[in-house]
Scaffold this active site. Sequence first.
Site, PDB file in Angstrom:
ATOM      1  N   SER A 130       0.829  -1.190   0.000  1.00 42.08           N
ATOM      2  CA  SER A 130       0.000   0.000   0.000  1.00 42.08           C
ATOM      3  C   SER A 130       0.876   1.257   0.000  1.00 42.08           C
ATOM      4  O   SER A 130       1.672   1.454  -0.916  1.00 42.08           O
ATOM      5  CB  SER A 130      -0.961  -0.065   1.193  1.00 42.08           C
ATOM      6  OG  SER A 130      -1.927   0.953   1.147  1.00 42.08           O
ATOM      7  N   HIS A 164      -2.391  -1.238  -4.239  1.00 37.40           N
ATOM      8  CA  HIS A 164      -3.849  -1.295  -4.362  1.00 37.40           C
ATOM      9  C   HIS A 164      -4.405   0.121  -4.290  1.00 37.40           C
ATOM     10  O   HIS A 164      -3.676   1.079  -4.085  1.00 37.40           O
ATOM     11  CB  HIS A 164      -4.481  -2.220  -3.313  1.00 37.40           C
ATOM     12  CG  HIS A 164      -4.322  -1.769  -1.893  1.00 37.40           C
ATOM     13  ND1 HIS A 164      -4.751  -2.506  -0.826  1.00 37.40           N
ATOM     14  CD2 HIS A 164      -3.760  -0.659  -1.337  1.00 37.40           C
ATOM     15  CE1 HIS A 164      -4.483  -1.876   0.299  1.00 37.40           C
ATOM     16  NE2 HIS A 164      -3.884  -0.745   0.011  1.00 37.40           N
TER      17      HIS A 164
END
Length: 195
Positions: A98, A123
């Site tokens: 992330s 993501h």
Amino acid sequence: MGYIPYVIENTDRGERSYDIYSRLLKDRIVLLSGEINDSVASSIVAQLLFLEAEDPEKDIGLYINSPGGVITSGLSIYDTMNFIRPDVSTICIGQAASMGAFLLSCGAKGKRFSLPHSRIMIHQPLGGAQGQASDIEIISNEIIRLKGLMNSILAQNSKQSLERIAKDTDRDFYMSALEAKEYGLIDKVLEKNVK
């Protein structure tokens, strides 16, 4: 963070005890470990600014082992990495997921590394909202704006098109260190420290 190890250095002036993070800072190494929040980001930003003041020409190593965290906290680190004069080399140790992966990709070109068994995951931003419908809409629009911003920066940092980044970040997209190199998030997989 639990127990913090100390190291003892012998100098001509006697023994000196350092916590391990202070000792690493002397070698221009900053460790980003764990979830990224405002407190962690403030510490990282302060260390980067300190090291720039110490020597604005010498590279800084940012070692990353993070599952990600708060977007605005991570963006404060990103902005500081770009603001300061020294190149910031990024090295993934363990995982960069992330916001951790985002920061890994933001190191100086040619100086973005990973150890061989690290995992990298990108993501789309996560968020939650509650309250009145109009408040939820405002938060939703902000998350969409941040998603576009981060995808744009990831596309600049990688070898991928904005469309490919948008597709790949729609869900969790895991990569090995070698796959992250091929994708363009890092420049090299390190086997041994060459210092």
